[in-house]
Scaffold this active site. Structure first.
Site, short mmCIF file in Angstrom:
data_model
loop_
_atom_site.label_atom_id
_atom_site.label_comp_id
_atom_site.label_asym_id
_atom_site.label_seq_id
_atom_site.Cartn_x
_atom_site.Cartn_y
_atom_site.Cartn_z
N HIS B 67 0.82 -1.20 0.00
CA HIS B 67 0.00 0.00 0.00
C HIS B 67 0.87 1.27 0.00
CE1 HIS B 67 -2.13 3.16 2.41
NE2 HIS B 67 -3.02 2.98 1.46
N GLU B 70 2.10 1.82 -3.42
CA GLU B 70 1.05 2.41 -4.25
C GLU B 70 1.05 3.94 -4.10
OE1 GLU B 70 -3.08 1.76 -2.88
OE2 GLU B 70 -3.17 3.87 -3.46
N HIS B 71 1.11 4.42 -2.86
CA HIS B 71 1.16 5.88 -2.63
C HIS B 71 2.37 6.49 -3.34
CE1 HIS B 71 -1.62 7.27 0.75
NE2 HIS B 71 -2.02 6.05 0.47
N GLU B 143 -4.32 8.15 7.23
CA GLU B 143 -5.23 7.20 6.58
C GLU B 143 -5.52 6.04 7.55
OE1 GLU B 143 -3.75 5.73 2.84
OE2 GLU B 143 -5.64 4.72 2.35
#
Lengths: 419, 426
Positions: B67, B70-71, B143
């Site tokens: 993840h 991905e950022h 997040e």
């Protein structure tokens, strides 16, 4: 491409026909307008689930479900929504286009939808008592569960505080204290009144033959009508005397801020399109000032955005932050609005923002639900624009127009949910 | 280039495998304004132990790294952000990471080919520096905090923790604030170079476009790389039992939330075999638990569940589960009644009439889904990594028999492998 035609069926019932051949679905929507009013909001909020609980022909949720399954997975959606100073009840039915199936289902589906609305389950002059009692409990739970979604809750609380003396502050799902006095009889009487007096719109969209559909609708949908009401909203233009600061405490990890602004721009005014571009430059996505400066440069948050409440001429900014970064976040957000006021807008920013809006307007064409809602909204608000003409107006917005609207935008309320 | 036509759906699908190993799919959608592309790697949060490319020692990476990666993919060598160019082109871009894959996507009504070129280009251009990696930590921490306050998310993740003992699906996709602060640029590059090889990726495009032109853009944009043989990933064996029967937490909610999970022991399937298992399970859920079933009616009329009740089945290659969830004043009672009915059906058998009705429903619904380009693209890509061609769905659905469904029901719906997760109001 799609063709749109509005047909007056009499008794203040409008039919909007959207002919479009690329979908495998047909969508039939029935909308009823009510004034957003504390006296009836809770009752209105109960109606969709009561009607979905059983009709005269299909007496339980289970029977309804089985019927829908046999119509090849037809879907029924009934809900209420707040649109400015109106509460809209909507009943929608989505069916597979019968040309893809071994059976014809359109006419049967229209009859089904009409039965749900115009032939509900009635016993001794009222709705079914058991169903009403269950849905009263469910509604009470739903109202209590507002706190579960913290960012949504922060937005709703900001609206409540900001618009305290205006109709818009009314919560569309109603109030717990008003539930008790509702019973199967007074709710049914109220529903009969809704059918009699509300402006009604039917929107039907899909790959359909207009004449056939028109004939079906005229023969199948029978509403008992009387004196239909006109809905009058509040005046949305006014000054802010002083900024309200509101803090709520809850056991949360992340703090949520919502800032409410008066835009003083009516959606019927051409300047509304400049306001759309304004909000996109400010907080309409990864190209926006808020995203770039508050998230990317300062790593202060994961989400931050602005949005316009079209029918109420207000704008909100929302974000989730570390609680001790509150002052910093407020300061940074304020700086972004100031920049636009001082015309610190690059050519790239305005192009990106216009492109982003045009992309979403264009995308409306790819969803029957968006198309139906769009033409319904245009119809009731008396704005005579189609998707192409709106895009043209967005295209024509210049930096000076954005700066021009920025001077009307005034901070009204700062809401903070924290621990 | 291969072409597959489905006569019931009235849709066509084009398929090609490039020299670099990338598999490309294109579905024309005449008349749609929106064009949509998704470029994905068969790599998600579950992959935590593997041998990096060009190395021979296995490594264990920090939780949440897929993840994080991905950022960071949006970071561009010129210091800009991949979003910038999409914005300029008027395309709307996004990305997501789940347990098994990471996907980069955009939708555009205009400038499609430029946007597609940019999508393929930026996903192949990693640019990680100590500074930009450090900067992302604050954003991802927010997040994670956001999800910490999200009761629906919590109740679901706790269900996974209750069901699984060893499998990485019990670990949060985004990791923890602690684990992500340990991630550095070298670790990111190792993951990137190993898993973002075109032979481990797929590209799906849908819209009103010309097939040859689409392939031309793809071929021009894709950078040649040595194809990878199998990536060596290490996973611990998951025991055939649940970790804990019950897991309870308190949050600021108004009414208890619950998830009942049933762990699937029939795993390590792929292709249409896996798809058939998934469809059978979905049909059962419709027959015995969703609206239209007697248990739903009983629970609803007794006020034990509300409209939020729902159920879902997840069929991955190496794990799977069924989840039933909603809000209730008495989650234990909901569970007891559900299993009472399940046990009754085990004795008396399922109803053939329900089966026929649900099959009809599922055919109609599947056809309607093809009105959404997002639905088409995202499903194709996720099924593709399980060796399933999504266009076969209707054929497999039609081939499923009442006996298949009864058999699956008897095997999977076992109270012994069920868990309950509850979030109580504070």
């Amino acid at each position: 491409m799609h063709k749109v035609e509005r047909i007056n069926l009499g008794d203040k019932i409008n039919l909007t026909f959207i002919g479009v051949d690329k979908f495998k679905t047909n969508l039939i929507s029935v909308y009823m307008q009510r004034p957003l009013d504390k006296k009836e909001v809770t009752k209105n909020a109960l109606i969709p689930n009561i009607l979905k609980s059983g009709s005269n022909k299909f007496k339980s949720q289970r029977e309804i479900s089985k019927k829908l399954d046999n119509l090849y997975g037809a879907g029924i959606y009934a809900d209420i929504a707040k649109k400015g100073d109106m509460q809209i009840l909507s009943f929608k039915m989505s069916i597979t286009d019968e040309t893809y199936l071994d059976e014809k289902i359109l006419k049967e589906s229209l009859i089904f939808l009409n039965d749900m609305i115009n032939d509900p389950l009635v016993e001794d002059g009222g709705f079914n008592k058991e169903y009403v009692d269950i849905e009263k409990n469910n509604l009470s739970d739903k109202i209590k569960s507002r706190i579960n979604d913290k960012s949504r809750y922060a937005l709703e609380r900001c609206i409540e505080e900001m618009c305290k003396d205006e109709k818009f502050s009314i919560y569309e799902y109603g109030y717990e204290e008003d539930i008790e006095s509702i019973n199967e009889k007074n709710l049914y009487d109220h529903y009969k009144n809704i059918i009699k007096t509300s402006p009604i719109d039917i929107v039907i969209a899909g790959n359909l033959d207009k004449d056939k559909v028109l004939e079906y609708i005229k023969n199948i949908f029978k509403f008992e009508r009387e004196n239909v009401i006109d809905i009058v909203g509040d005046n949305n233009i006014g000054t802010v005397e002083s900024v309200k600061n509101v803090v709520d405490k809850m056991d949360v990890t992340q703090g949520k801020i919502t800032l409410g602004y008066r835009t003083n721009i009516d959606y019927k005014d051409d300047r509304y399109y400049s306001l759309m571009v304004y909000s996109s430059i400010l907080g309409g996505g990864p190209h926006s000032k808020l995203f770039v400066n508050v998230r990317e440069k300062e790593s202060l948050c994961y989400y931050v955005y602005s949005m316009i409440e079209k029918y109420k001429s207000i704008m909100f900014i929302s974000s989730g932050i570390e609680i001790d970064k509150y002052d910093k976040a407020i300061e940074l957000i304020g700086e972004q609005l100031e920049k636009i006021k001082k015309s610190e807008i690059s050519n790239e920013e305005i192009v990106n923002s216009k492109n982003s809006i045009i992309n979403s307007i264009n995308s409306v064409r790819d969803s029957l639900n968006s198309l139906s809602d769009f033409y319904y909204s245009q119809g009731i608000s008396g704005v005579n624009e189609n998707l192409d003409s709106i895009m043209k107006k967005i295209e024509n917005v210049e930096i000076k127009d954005v700066v021009d609207v920025s001077s009307d935008i005034t901070l009204d309320t700062v809401y903070f949910l924290r621990n | 280039m291969k072409k597959i036509v489905n006569d019931i759906l009235k849709e066509e699908l084009y398929y090609d495998k490039l020299d670099c190993g990338l598999e490309v799919f294109f579905m024309p959608k005449e008349g749609f304004s929106k064009k949509y592309a998704v470029f994905a790697t068969n790599y998600g949060s579950n992959e935590l132990e593997f041998i990096p490319i060009n190395e021979n020692q296995k490594i264990k990476v920090n939780e949440g790294i897929a993840h994080f990666l991905e950022h960071k993919m949006f970071e561009q060598p010129d210091g800009g952000n991949a979003f910038d160019k999409f914005s300029l082109l008027g395309a709307s871009a996004n990305a997501y990471t789940n347990f098994t894959m990471t996907a980069y996507l955009f939708s555009a009504t205009d400038n499609f080919h430029e946007s597609l070129d940019h999508l393929i280009d930026y996903v192949q251009t990693p640019h990680f520096t100590d500074e930009n990696v450090e900067k992302e930590k604050g954003i991802i921490a927010q997040e994670i905090n956001m999800y910490d306050d999200n009761a629906d998310w919590k109740v679901y993740f706790n269900t996974l923790k209750a069901m699984y003992i060893k499998h990485n699906t019990r670990i949060d996709i985004a990791g923890s604030v602690e684990s992500i602060y340990k991630i550095d640029k070298d670790e990111l590059y190792k993951c990137y170079n190993t898993f973002y090889n075109p032979s481990n990726m797929a590209l799906f495009i849908v819209g009103d476009l010309d097939c040859n032109k689409v392939m031309e853009t793809v071929n021009k944009a894709i950078k040649p790389k040595d194809t990878l043989d199998n990536i060596k990933i290490f996973k611990e064996d998951e025991p055939n039992e649940v970790n804990q029967k019950e897991i309870v937490e308190n949050l600021s909610v108004s009414i208890p939330l619950f998830n009942i999970g049933i762990k699937d022991l029939d795993v390590n399937r792929s292709g249409n075999d896996l798809l058939k298992k998934e469809i059978c399970t979905e049909i059962i859920l419709d027959m015995i638990l969703k609206k239209g079933s007697s248990v739903y009616e009983k629970l609803y009329l007794s006020g034990l569940i509300n409209q939020n009740f729902g159920c879902d089945h997840v069929s991955q290659i190496d794990h799977g589960y069924t989840i039933l969830g909603g809000e209730s004043k008495d989650p234990h009672k909901v569970r007891d009644i559900i299993f009472e009915y399940i046990n009754k059906y085990k004795q008396d058998g399922l109803e053939k009439e329900d089966f026929d009705r649900i099959k009809k429903k599922k055919i109609g619904m599947f056809l309607k889904y093809f009105d959404s380009v997002e639905f088409i693209a995202n499903n194709f890509i996720s099924y593709h990594f399980r060796d399933i061609n999504f266009i076969d769905y209707l054929d497999v659905l039609k081939s499923v028999t009442f006996e298949d469904v009864s058999d699956r029901f008897n095997k999977h719906f076992d109270e012994k492998y069920s868990v309950i997760s509850i979030i109580n109001p504070k």
